[in-house]
Motif scaffolding. Structure first.
Motif, PDB file in Angstrom:
ATOM      1  N   SER A   1     -51.664  49.623 113.055  1.00 55.08           N
ATOM      2  CA  SER A   1     -51.142  50.217 114.430  1.00 55.08           C
ATOM      3  C   SER A   1     -49.625  50.156 114.232  1.00 55.08           C
ATOM      4  CB  SER A   1     -51.636  49.299 115.440  1.00 55.08           C
ATOM      5  OG  SER A   1     -52.649  49.125 115.764  1.00 55.08           O
ATOM      6  N   LEU A   2     -49.041  49.330 113.581  1.00 55.09           N
ATOM      7  CA  LEU A   2     -47.469  49.452 113.471  1.00 55.09           C
ATOM      8  C   LEU A   2     -47.324  50.562 112.444  1.00 55.09           C
ATOM      9  CD1 LEU A   2     -46.599  45.557 113.408  1.00 55.09           C
ATOM     10  CD2 LEU A   2     -46.203  47.567 115.497  1.00 55.09           C
ATOM     11  N   PHE A   3     -47.948  50.743 111.454  1.00 53.24           N
ATOM     12  CA  PHE A   3     -47.796  51.939 110.688  1.00 53.24           C
ATOM     13  C   PHE A   3     -47.888  53.284 111.524  1.00 53.24           C
ATOM     14  CE2 PHE A   3     -49.143  55.106 107.389  1.00 53.24           C
ATOM     15  CZ  PHE A   3     -48.024  54.989 106.531  1.00 53.24           C
ATOM     16  N   GLY A   4     -48.916  53.247 112.363  1.00 57.85           N
ATOM     17  CA  GLY A   4     -49.152  54.492 113.094  1.00 57.85           C
ATOM     18  C   GLY A   4     -47.837  54.589 113.992  1.00 57.85           C
ATOM     19  N   LEU A   5     -47.430  53.627 114.608  1.00 56.38           N
ATOM     20  CA  LEU A   5     -46.096  53.886 115.370  1.00 56.38           C
ATOM     21  C   LEU A   5     -44.906  54.216 114.634  1.00 56.38           C
ATOM     22  CD1 LEU A   5     -44.794  53.474 117.925  1.00 56.38           C
ATOM     23  CD2 LEU A   5     -44.236  51.212 117.399  1.00 56.38           C
ATOM     24  N   ALA A   6     -44.797  53.702 113.329  1.00 59.13           N
ATOM     25  CA  ALA A   6     -43.662  54.417 112.551  1.00 59.13           C
ATOM     26  C   ALA A   6     -43.944  55.563 111.949  1.00 59.13           C
ATOM     27  CB  ALA A   6     -43.732  53.268 111.139  1.00 59.13           C
ATOM     28  N   ALA A   7     -45.042  55.925 111.920  1.00 63.31           N
ATOM     29  CA  ALA A   7     -45.379  57.548 111.294  1.00 63.31           C
ATOM     30  C   ALA A   7     -45.144  58.340 112.572  1.00 63.31           C
ATOM     31  CB  ALA A   7     -47.043  57.543 111.202  1.00 63.31           C
ATOM     32  N   ARG A   8     -45.502  58.024 113.834  1.00 63.66           N
ATOM     33  CA  ARG A   8     -45.170  58.752 114.809  1.00 63.66           C
ATOM     34  C   ARG A   8     -43.525  58.851 115.148  1.00 63.66           C
ATOM     35  NH1 ARG A   8     -46.228  62.804 118.437  1.00 63.66           N
ATOM     36  NH2 ARG A   8     -45.485  62.223 120.390  1.00 63.66           N
ATOM     37  N   MET A   9     -42.937  57.567 114.873  1.00 70.21           N
ATOM     38  CA  MET A   9     -41.539  57.728 115.089  1.00 70.21           C
ATOM     39  C   MET A   9     -40.877  58.690 113.810  1.00 70.21           C
ATOM     40  SD  MET A   9     -40.232  56.036 117.539  1.00 70.21           S
ATOM     41  CE  MET A   9     -40.506  54.598 118.479  1.00 70.21           C
TER      42      MET A   9
ATOM     43  N   ALA B   1     -47.296  58.297 125.435  1.00 69.39           N
ATOM     44  CA  ALA B   1     -48.761  58.644 125.322  1.00 69.39           C
ATOM     45  C   ALA B   1     -49.032  58.941 123.912  1.00 69.39           C
ATOM     46  CB  ALA B   1     -49.230  59.734 126.453  1.00 69.39           C
ATOM     47  N   GLY B   2     -48.227  59.604 123.363  1.00 73.21           N
ATOM     48  CA  GLY B   2     -48.410  60.243 121.857  1.00 73.21           C
ATOM     49  C   GLY B   2     -48.385  58.985 121.009  1.00 73.21           C
ATOM     50  N   HIS B   3     -47.402  57.909 121.303  1.00 71.17           N
ATOM     51  CA  HIS B   3     -47.141  56.694 120.793  1.00 71.17           C
ATOM     52  C   HIS B   3     -48.556  56.154 120.766  1.00 71.17           C
ATOM     53  CE1 HIS B   3     -43.367  58.028 120.099  1.00 71.17           C
ATOM     54  NE2 HIS B   3     -42.617  57.075 121.143  1.00 71.17           N
ATOM     55  N   ALA B   4     -49.073  55.924 121.895  1.00 72.61           N
ATOM     56  CA  ALA B   4     -50.219  55.102 122.102  1.00 72.61           C
ATOM     57  C   ALA B   4     -51.498  55.793 121.393  1.00 72.61           C
ATOM     58  CB  ALA B   4     -50.598  54.840 123.512  1.00 72.61           C
ATOM     59  N   ILE B   5     -51.656  57.028 121.327  1.00 67.74           N
ATOM     60  CA  ILE B   5     -52.624  57.512 120.627  1.00 67.74           C
ATOM     61  C   ILE B   5     -52.600  57.515 119.099  1.00 67.74           C
ATOM     62  CG2 ILE B   5     -53.573  59.804 120.088  1.00 67.74           C
ATOM     63  CD1 ILE B   5     -52.768  60.771 122.835  1.00 67.74           C
ATOM     64  N   ALA B   6     -51.330  57.408 118.557  1.00 68.06           N
ATOM     65  CA  ALA B   6     -51.151  57.201 117.170  1.00 68.06           C
ATOM     66  C   ALA B   6     -51.658  55.893 116.671  1.00 68.06           C
ATOM     67  CB  ALA B   6     -49.778  57.595 116.606  1.00 68.06           C
ATOM     68  N   MET B   7     -50.760  54.806 117.660  1.00 66.45           N
ATOM     69  CA  MET B   7     -51.233  53.603 117.365  1.00 66.45           C
ATOM     70  C   MET B   7     -52.703  53.060 117.584  1.00 66.45           C
ATOM     71  SD  MET B   7     -48.112  51.625 119.203  1.00 66.45           S
ATOM     72  CE  MET B   7     -48.798  49.691 118.440  1.00 66.45           C
ATOM     73  N   SER B   8     -53.392  53.492 118.650  1.00 69.27           N
ATOM     74  CA  SER B   8     -54.955  53.620 118.432  1.00 69.27           C
ATOM     75  C   SER B   8     -55.580  54.142 117.213  1.00 69.27           C
ATOM     76  CB  SER B   8     -55.328  54.205 119.821  1.00 69.27           C
ATOM     77  OG  SER B   8     -54.774  53.483 121.113  1.00 69.27           O
ATOM     78  N   VAL B   9     -55.271  55.297 116.785  1.00 67.92           N
ATOM     79  CA  VAL B   9     -56.255  56.018 115.927  1.00 67.92           C
ATOM     80  C   VAL B   9     -55.831  55.016 114.575  1.00 67.92           C
ATOM     81  CG1 VAL B   9     -56.242  57.839 114.232  1.00 67.92           C
ATOM     82  CG2 VAL B   9     -56.116  58.217 116.871  1.00 67.92           C
ATOM     83  N   PHE B  10     -54.586  54.592 114.236  1.00 69.24           N
ATOM     84  CA  PHE B  10     -54.249  53.975 113.175  1.00 69.24           C
ATOM     85  C   PHE B  10     -55.050  52.514 113.244  1.00 69.24           C
ATOM     86  CE2 PHE B  10     -51.362  57.306 112.132  1.00 69.24           C
ATOM     87  CZ  PHE B  10     -51.368  57.320 110.632  1.00 69.24           C
ATOM     88  N   GLY B  11     -55.002  51.963 114.466  1.00 66.21           N
ATOM     89  CA  GLY B  11     -55.663  50.892 114.581  1.00 66.21           C
ATOM     90  C   GLY B  11     -56.948  50.757 114.303  1.00 66.21           C
TER      91      GLY B  11
ATOM     92  N   VAL C   1     -58.600  52.924 112.272  1.00 67.65           N
ATOM     93  CA  VAL C   1     -58.406  52.977 111.088  1.00 67.65           C
ATOM     94  C   VAL C   1     -58.453  51.428 110.089  1.00 67.65           C
ATOM     95  CG1 VAL C   1     -57.413  53.849 108.811  1.00 67.65           C
ATOM     96  CG2 VAL C   1     -58.001  55.412 110.773  1.00 67.65           C
ATOM     97  N   GLY C   2     -57.605  50.694 110.755  1.00 67.66           N
ATOM     98  CA  GLY C   2     -57.357  49.305 110.234  1.00 67.66           C
ATOM     99  C   GLY C   2     -58.566  48.610 110.483  1.00 67.66           C
TER     100      GLY C   2
END
Length: 84
Positions: free
Chosen positions: A11-19, A34-44, A46-47
């Motif tokens: 999830s943190l990697f997803g947040l970093a990718a979004r940033m 909301a885009g951050h939350a979506i990216a973190m959810s999708v990457f989470g 995947v984790g």
């Protein structure tokens, strides 16, 4: 590694990718949370999937190793019987 650590790490990697994505576009990083939350959810997710896949692969490998050991024992017993 625990499942929680795996999911949070992804999830943190997803947040970093979004940033990073917003940085490349030179947009305000706090513009669309909301885009951050979506990216973190999708990457989470995947984790979580990666954790479950790793656990399943370990189970399958254990079963396969036991099967191979059993076959070796049978072939050694058959070879000893044939030599006698």
């Amino acid at each position: 590694m625990s499942m929680l650590a795996n999911v949070v790490g992804f999830s943190l990697f997803g947040l970093a990718a979004r940033m990073g994505q917003l940085g490349i576009q030179r947009r305000n990083p706090m513009e669309n949370l909301a885009g951050h939350a979506i990216a973190m959810s999708v990457f989470g997710y995947v984790g979580y999937w990666a954790y479950r896949w790793d656990a399943r692969a370990a189970t399958l490998l254990g079963e396969k190793r036991a099967e191979i050991a059993e076959r070796r024992e049978r072939s050694l017993a058959a070879a000893e019987e044939a030599d006698s």
